[in-house]
Each structure stands twice: as structure tokens, then as C-alpha cells.
Design a protein around this motif. Sequence first.
Motif, short mmCIF file in Angstrom:
data_model
loop_
_atom_site.label_atom_id
_atom_site.label_comp_id
_atom_site.label_asym_id
_atom_site.label_seq_id
_atom_site.Cartn_x
_atom_site.Cartn_y
_atom_site.Cartn_z
N ASP A 34 0.85 -1.19 0.00
CA ASP A 34 0.00 0.00 0.00
C ASP A 34 0.89 1.24 0.00
N ILE A 35 0.85 2.05 -1.08
CA ILE A 35 1.63 3.28 -1.15
C ILE A 35 0.91 4.35 -0.34
N VAL A 36 1.50 4.77 0.77
CA VAL A 36 0.82 5.71 1.66
C VAL A 36 1.26 7.16 1.45
N GLY A 37 2.32 7.38 0.66
CA GLY A 37 2.77 8.74 0.42
C GLY A 37 3.98 8.79 -0.47
N GLU A 38 4.30 10.02 -0.94
CA GLU A 38 5.47 10.25 -1.78
C GLU A 38 6.18 11.50 -1.31
N ALA A 39 7.51 11.52 -1.46
CA ALA A 39 8.31 12.69 -1.10
C ALA A 39 9.36 12.92 -2.18
N GLY A 40 9.70 14.20 -2.39
CA GLY A 40 10.66 14.55 -3.43
C GLY A 40 12.05 14.87 -2.91
N LEU A 48 7.19 13.03 6.50
CA LEU A 48 6.13 12.06 6.21
C LEU A 48 6.32 10.77 6.98
N ALA A 49 7.57 10.36 7.19
CA ALA A 49 7.84 9.15 7.97
C ALA A 49 7.32 9.32 9.39
N ARG A 50 7.52 10.49 9.96
CA ARG A 50 7.03 10.77 11.31
C ARG A 50 5.50 10.75 11.36
N ARG A 51 4.87 11.34 10.34
CA ARG A 51 3.42 11.50 10.37
C ARG A 51 2.66 10.24 9.93
N LEU A 52 3.23 9.53 8.95
CA LEU A 52 2.52 8.38 8.37
C LEU A 52 2.96 7.04 8.96
N LEU A 53 4.18 6.98 9.51
CA LEU A 53 4.75 5.75 10.05
C LEU A 53 4.58 4.56 9.09
N PRO A 54 5.14 4.70 7.88
CA PRO A 54 5.08 3.58 6.93
C PRO A 54 5.92 2.41 7.45
N ASP A 55 5.69 1.23 6.93
CA ASP A 55 6.53 0.08 7.30
C ASP A 55 7.90 0.18 6.64
#
Length: 225
Positions: A34-40, A48-55
Motif C-alpha cells: 500500500d503506497i501511503v505517500g510520496e516525497a521529493g 512524512l515518515a514521522r506522520r505516516l509511520l510507513p513500514d
Amino acid sequence: MNSGQLPVRVLLVDDQPLLRTGFRMVLGAESDLDIVGEAGDGAEAVDLARRLLPDVVLMDIRMPRMDGVAATKAIVDARLPVRVLILTTFDLDEYVVSALRAGASGFLAKDVPAEDLVSAIRTVAAGEAVVAPRLLRRLLDQVVEHLPDPNVNPTKALSALTEREREVLGLMARGLSNAEIAKELSVSETTVKTHVGHVLTKLNLRDRVQAVVLAYESGLIRPNA
């Protein structure tokens, strides 16, 4: 994906939108990703890692504002439950060593086959490293000038290890699997697995990749030896 198992949440980080689109297409086709976000850039990635906590963060290594090494270090230092998989244009990139030191769980070339990328993300999400030790050793051999003096005495850095554990670490760093180490030392694979666990715990390492890096940094393994 096993029934009832949550999908692996992935954050894509690359300064090239076209590449992010390509990764999204490949990974989006997998039901367990599941793609939860993108960053440039790296700064956005850390936020985004702090806010979304992706695996898993799929992290480009060379980016403006904050590169992948600094971003990886920031994520690891924040003790987020997030693992980082580095992507690089070149297999032999000295920045990869820095990223692995910073806590990345492995690295892949950007032109890796789609099935290998998908497999690597699943592996990292499961808590394992994805860099084959032989490939990592080839990388470290190529960037020897960025490593400490190979004549350094490894005793201090590895003083917490028993003689057998240091022997196991050396064989790990030379690219041997648990089964190959067991054969080399004439012990069971279970025994080797226990030794590997002790090495990682005593040296406060996340995985075998960091163990190989430390073996080089400490001087236990000499480049090109």
C-alpha cells in the motif's frame, strides 16, 4: 497476502516524479503493498515518515535539500518503527555505505527487476536485510578509501564478543550463509543462528548488513582480502 494480514505500507522517496510514478505503478499492482505517500527530497521524507509511520521507506540516495543518507539517519535516530530500503543509480556508490551505517536495511539498484523490488520490500518489512553479503563486500571493497585504516586493531570494537562469535562475524562478512558457516565450523545451523543472534545483540546491530559493515570498519575483515 495471507488472509487477515495487513498490507505493507510504503513511502516512496525520489526527486524524480517520473520514477516515483513508475514505482507506484509496479507496487500498486501488488495486493499486499500500500503506497501511503510520496516525497521529493529527504526533508519531506523525514516529515512524512514521522506522520505516516510507513513500514518501509523506499529511499533515493542522491536528492536536493537533504539526501537519503541524512534522511535515513534522522528516521533511525528518531526511533521510528520504520525501515529504510535505499535505491541507487549505481551498484557501487560510496554513499550507500554511509546509509547502511546510518541504519538502512539494505540497498538496491534503481534498475532492479520489478519482482525483485517487490520481494525486497516484503523482506525488509518482515525485519530482514536484503543485501547479499557478497554484494555488500564488493561494494565495501570498491570504497576502501572511505573506510578506517585497515590496520586498526579490531579488539576494542569487538571486545564484547567471544572468540567463536568473532569467528562467526568474520565468516558472515565474507558472505557465507548460516548453512555454509555451520559446515565451515562443523556445528549445527541452529548453533550458528544462535551465535549470529548474539553478535547482533551484543553489538547493538539491526541486521546482518550492519554486521558486515562493522566487520570492515573494525578491521576484522581487510578489504580485497
